[in-house]
Scaffold this active site. Structure first.
Site, mmCIF file in Angstrom:
data_model
loop_
_atom_site.group_PDB
_atom_site.id
_atom_site.type_symbol
_atom_site.label_atom_id
_atom_site.label_comp_id
_atom_site.label_asym_id
_atom_site.label_seq_id
_atom_site.Cartn_x
_atom_site.Cartn_y
_atom_site.Cartn_z
ATOM 1 N N ASN A 183 -60.551 -71.272 32.973
ATOM 2 C CA ASN A 183 -60.435 -71.010 31.532
ATOM 3 C C ASN A 183 -59.116 -70.284 31.284
ATOM 4 O O ASN A 183 -58.359 -69.982 32.217
ATOM 5 C CB ASN A 183 -61.640 -70.193 31.050
ATOM 6 C CG ASN A 183 -61.718 -70.132 29.532
ATOM 7 O OD1 ASN A 183 -61.601 -71.147 28.858
ATOM 8 N ND2 ASN A 183 -61.882 -68.951 28.964
ATOM 9 N N LYS A 184 -58.859 -69.972 30.031
ATOM 10 C CA LYS A 184 -57.593 -69.352 29.626
ATOM 11 C C LYS A 184 -57.206 -68.183 30.521
ATOM 12 O O LYS A 184 -58.037 -67.359 30.874
ATOM 13 C CB LYS A 184 -57.719 -68.898 28.163
ATOM 14 C CG LYS A 184 -56.516 -68.211 27.557
ATOM 15 C CD LYS A 184 -55.224 -68.965 27.723
ATOM 16 C CE LYS A 184 -55.261 -70.382 27.189
ATOM 17 N NZ LYS A 184 -54.144 -71.213 27.714
ATOM 18 N N GLY A 229 -57.634 -76.529 23.184
ATOM 19 C CA GLY A 229 -59.063 -76.275 23.394
ATOM 20 C C GLY A 229 -59.660 -77.529 24.028
ATOM 21 O O GLY A 229 -59.400 -78.651 23.554
ATOM 22 N N ASP A 272 -62.443 -74.672 30.425
ATOM 23 C CA ASP A 272 -61.647 -75.905 30.459
ATOM 24 C C ASP A 272 -62.131 -76.847 31.547
ATOM 25 O O ASP A 272 -61.930 -78.053 31.468
ATOM 26 C CB ASP A 272 -60.170 -75.580 30.661
ATOM 27 C CG ASP A 272 -59.623 -74.972 29.397
ATOM 28 O OD1 ASP A 272 -59.761 -73.751 29.222
ATOM 29 O OD2 ASP A 272 -59.116 -75.740 28.555
HETATM 30 O O1 MRU Z 1 -54.361 -73.515 26.235
HETATM 31 P P1 MRU Z 1 -55.554 -73.743 25.357
HETATM 32 O O2 MRU Z 1 -55.483 -73.025 24.062
HETATM 33 O O3 MRU Z 1 -55.877 -75.205 25.205
HETATM 34 O O4 MRU Z 1 -56.752 -73.107 26.194
HETATM 35 C C1 MRU Z 1 -58.036 -73.171 25.637
HETATM 36 C C2 MRU Z 1 -59.035 -72.385 26.398
HETATM 37 O O5 MRU Z 1 -58.776 -71.876 27.465
HETATM 38 C C3 MRU Z 1 -60.416 -72.333 25.817
HETATM 39 O O6 MRU Z 1 -61.015 -71.132 26.131
HETATM 40 C C4 MRU Z 1 -61.241 -73.482 26.417
HETATM 41 O O7 MRU Z 1 -60.609 -74.718 26.205
HETATM 42 C C5 MRU Z 1 -62.602 -73.536 25.873
HETATM 43 S S1 MRU Z 1 -62.549 -74.217 24.247
HETATM 44 C C6 MRU Z 1 -64.058 -74.537 23.654
#
Ligand code: MRU
Length: 330
Positions: free
Chosen positions: A231-232, A33, A221
């Protein structure tokens, strides 16, 4: 920190005394995150300062630079990591002596942790104005307390909406391949007493077409100056589907997630190990030696985004203009 790889089956806290352990934890998604890895990177540098045997300012800064590089290399897409490391390096170089630098670095990382919570609460309050009583809100990945120091970005807005007296339901996508939605968001929201339902990622279209959801909110991100949101993986297809069904699509992110320097086409999308796709947990679900494409993030273009919520206010399209104004004012 909580070992997020063990959730939802075990709630285990892990302690680190070496910055290399923090780097491994970021790389292996023990902590993940964007805001959470930003602050973890900062604490990694605080450990590096404590570990250092340097007797001069120059040698200590060299040790910190080495640690910064190792922490920076762990994950490329979330800008908060670079932001957190840079903030600590700046504070470190302002110190005069070894002892003073160590103290400054430790204090700054603690301050960043406290500020992260305050920022999420401010963003939540501002964002809650966009949500109504009886909304059913879809969210993707985990942008909650687990992805930050506490409270969350997208889930912070949902928390603040409930705190303002409105009743809301949540639909969480499973978020293959690492299942941040089912393992973390569903866990976190259920733990806090929310009405949350889990759907497979493949049921996003069904849920929208059948009126099961009326708003979407996700975290980010990295947001570049043109309003392109990284983002994810899967965020882009949810935003596209939301547009098709005229469902508002919101992004909640602090100013530390904005990257005013890099162009959208130059942002590095992390490609993760194929084993995340060829199995679920320890169970193999694909044939041996199959080729895999496993991008961890995607880019959602600004035309699919209804509003971007920050701790300093809500941004409207055209984002290139509203982001510029936001950064000029802050
Ligand atoms: O691969 P991750 O779990 O680190 O990805 C996280 C995300 O994509 C979240 O949606 C993003 O960091 C926003 S967190 C407040």
């Amino acid at each position: 920190m909580i070992d997020q790889t063990k959730l939802p089956n075990q709630l285990i806290y892990v302690k680190f005394s070496d910055y290399n352990q923090v780097a491994d934890a970021i790389m292996n998604l023990v902590v993940r995150g964007a805001p959470a890895i930003g602050v973890s990177g900062a604490f990694g540098l605080a450990l590096a300062a404590l570990q250092s045997n340097a007797s001069t300012k120059e040698n200590l800064l060299e040790d910190l630079e080495k640690a910064r590089n190792i922490l920076f290399e762990t994950r490329p897409t979330a800008i908060n990591l670079a932001w957190g490391l840079e903030r600590i390096m700046k504070v470190a170089s302002s110190g005069d002596s070894v002892e003073q630098i160590k103290e400054l670095v430790i204090n700054e990382s603690k301050k960043m942790a406290d500020q992260d919570i305050e920022i999420n609460k401010a963003m939540g309050k501002i964002g809650s104005e966009l949500f109504d009583n009886n909304d059913t809100i879809m969210t993707h990945c985990n942008a909650g307390a687990l992805a930050t120091v506490a409270y969350g970005t997208a889930l912070g807005v949902i928390r603040a909406t409930r705190e303002s007296g409105k009743n809301v339901k949540v639909i969480a996508t499973e978020t293959r391949p690492v299942q941040q939605g089912s393992r973390l968001t569903a866990f976190e929201l259920k733990h806090d007493g929310f009405d949350v339902s889990l759907i497979p990622d493949t049921a996003v279209g069904y849920s929208m077409a059948n009126g099961l959801v009326n708003k979407v909110i996700v975290g980010a991100d990295r947001i570049v100056k043109t309003g392109h949101v990284f983002n994810k993986i899967g965020t882009y297809q949810i935003a596209t589907m939301a547009k098709q069904h005229k469902i508002p699509f919101y992004v909640a992110a602090p100013l530390s997630t904005f990257d005013m320097k890099t162009n959208a086409k130059d942002v590095v999308i992390e490609m993760r190990n194929g084993s995340e796709v060829t199995g679920i947990g320890d169970k193999k679900t694909a044939p041996d030696d199959i080729g895999v494409i496993n991008p961890a993030f995607d880019m959602t273009p600004p035309e699919l985004i209804t509003r971007i919520i920050t701790e300093k206010g809500v941004l409207k399209p055209p984002y290139e203009e509203s982001i510029k104004k936001l950064f000029e004012a802050n």
